[in-house]
Design a protein around this motif. Structure first.
Motif, PDB file in Angstrom:
ATOM      1  N   ALA A  99       0.829  -1.206   0.000  1.00  0.00           N
ATOM      2  CA  ALA A  99       0.000   0.000   0.000  1.00  0.00           C
ATOM      3  C   ALA A  99       0.869   1.264   0.000  1.00  0.00           C
ATOM      4  O   ALA A  99       0.571   2.230  -0.713  1.00  0.00           O
ATOM      5  CB  ALA A  99      -0.926  -0.007   1.209  1.00  0.00           C
ATOM      6  N   GLY A 100       1.932   1.255   0.765  1.00  0.00           N
ATOM      7  CA  GLY A 100       2.815   2.422   0.827  1.00  0.00           C
ATOM      8  C   GLY A 100       3.520   2.683  -0.488  1.00  0.00           C
ATOM      9  O   GLY A 100       3.607   3.835  -0.943  1.00  0.00           O
ATOM     10  N   PHE A 101       4.021   1.635  -1.109  1.00  0.00           N
ATOM     11  CA  PHE A 101       4.700   1.807  -2.393  1.00  0.00           C
ATOM     12  C   PHE A 101       3.714   2.234  -3.481  1.00  0.00           C
ATOM     13  O   PHE A 101       4.051   3.037  -4.348  1.00  0.00           O
ATOM     14  CB  PHE A 101       5.430   0.532  -2.804  1.00  0.00           C
ATOM     15  CG  PHE A 101       6.621   0.220  -1.953  1.00  0.00           C
ATOM     16  CD1 PHE A 101       7.519   1.204  -1.571  1.00  0.00           C
ATOM     17  CD2 PHE A 101       6.863  -1.078  -1.528  1.00  0.00           C
ATOM     18  CE1 PHE A 101       8.622   0.914  -0.785  1.00  0.00           C
ATOM     19  CE2 PHE A 101       7.962  -1.382  -0.748  1.00  0.00           C
ATOM     20  CZ  PHE A 101       8.840  -0.384  -0.366  1.00  0.00           C
ATOM     21  N   ALA A 102       2.483   1.733  -3.430  1.00  0.00           N
ATOM     22  CA  ALA A 102       1.469   2.143  -4.409  1.00  0.00           C
ATOM     23  C   ALA A 102       1.121   3.620  -4.210  1.00  0.00           C
ATOM     24  O   ALA A 102       0.942   4.356  -5.187  1.00  0.00           O
ATOM     25  CB  ALA A 102       0.226   1.268  -4.278  1.00  0.00           C
ATOM     26  N   ARG A 103       1.042   4.029  -2.969  1.00  0.00           N
ATOM     27  CA  ARG A 103       0.753   5.446  -2.686  1.00  0.00           C
ATOM     28  C   ARG A 103       1.865   6.355  -3.203  1.00  0.00           C
ATOM     29  O   ARG A 103       1.603   7.469  -3.653  1.00  0.00           O
ATOM     30  CB  ARG A 103       0.568   5.622  -1.183  1.00  0.00           C
ATOM     31  CG  ARG A 103       0.105   6.981  -0.796  1.00  0.00           C
ATOM     32  CD  ARG A 103      -0.325   6.989   0.663  1.00  0.00           C
ATOM     33  NE  ARG A 103      -0.860   8.269   0.993  1.00  0.00           N
ATOM     34  CZ  ARG A 103      -0.413   9.022   1.988  1.00  0.00           C
ATOM     35  NH1 ARG A 103       0.551   8.577   2.760  1.00  0.00           N
ATOM     36  NH2 ARG A 103      -0.946  10.183   2.231  1.00  0.00           N
ATOM     37  N   GLN A 104       3.105   5.859  -3.130  1.00  0.00           N
ATOM     38  CA  GLN A 104       4.239   6.627  -3.633  1.00  0.00           C
ATOM     39  C   GLN A 104       4.425   6.452  -5.140  1.00  0.00           C
ATOM     40  O   GLN A 104       5.315   7.039  -5.718  1.00  0.00           O
ATOM     41  CB  GLN A 104       5.520   6.197  -2.913  1.00  0.00           C
ATOM     42  CG  GLN A 104       5.530   6.524  -1.456  1.00  0.00           C
ATOM     43  CD  GLN A 104       6.759   5.959  -0.747  1.00  0.00           C
ATOM     44  OE1 GLN A 104       7.584   5.279  -1.339  1.00  0.00           O
ATOM     45  NE2 GLN A 104       6.874   6.253   0.533  1.00  0.00           N
ATOM     46  N   ARG A 105       3.593   5.615  -5.754  1.00  0.00           N
ATOM     47  CA  ARG A 105       3.646   5.313  -7.184  1.00  0.00           C
ATOM     48  C   ARG A 105       4.994   4.716  -7.598  1.00  0.00           C
ATOM     49  O   ARG A 105       5.520   4.994  -8.655  1.00  0.00           O
ATOM     50  CB  ARG A 105       3.335   6.555  -8.019  1.00  0.00           C
ATOM     51  CG  ARG A 105       1.971   7.123  -7.738  1.00  0.00           C
ATOM     52  CD  ARG A 105       1.617   8.209  -8.717  1.00  0.00           C
ATOM     53  NE  ARG A 105       0.476   9.004  -8.319  1.00  0.00           N
ATOM     54  CZ  ARG A 105      -0.778   8.612  -8.332  1.00  0.00           C
ATOM     55  NH1 ARG A 105      -1.074   7.399  -8.688  1.00  0.00           N
ATOM     56  NH2 ARG A 105      -1.744   9.430  -7.973  1.00  0.00           N
TER      57      ARG A 105
END
Length: 128
Positions: A99-105
């Motif tokens: 989720a964190g990496f997706a939020r950071q794209r």
């Protein structure tokens, strides 16, 4: 309003991840401790028969049974639940990382982390 820099966002992500791991381990330890106290209160003075092997009862061989025993505040169920939470903590870390990496794209790390999550799921579920 200005957007926080990538370094600040990475630092907040790392701090949140550290809190997640710390909370998982502390919660697990507290539950195991409570279960251990319950087991010792019920069986602490019993003499151990080392010549007889007794496996886990059927009710403690599944997650549903473990949760049921823990809800009834049975010592062995609480200990098992604490150990399940301890195992689930790094899995939660991986889910949180996706989720964190997706939020950071950061799609490369999303992909890598999803592969790690799939391997963890396979090792827990697929090895029956």
């Amino acid at each position: 309003m200005t957007r926080p820099s990538r370094a600040a966002a990475d630092e907040r992500f790392d701090i949140a991840l550290a809190y997640l791991l710390r909370a998982g381990v502390l919660l697990s330890a507290c539950i195991v401790l409570c279960g251990g106290v319950r087991v010792l209160m019920a069986h602490g003075l019993e003499r151990t028969a080392y010549d007889v092997f007794r496996g886990e009862p059927a009710s403690l061989r599944s997650a549903r049974g473990i949760v049921g025993q823990a809800i009834q505040l049975r010592g062995r169920g609480l200990v098992q639940l604490g150990l399940l939470l301890l195992i689930a903590t790094p899995i939660g870390r991986v889910v949180f990382s996706v989720a964190g990496f997706a939020r950071q794209r950061d799609w490369l790390y999303v992909g890598i982390t999803l592969v790690v999550l799939a391997l963890l799921a396979y090792s827990l579920i697929g090895m029956r």
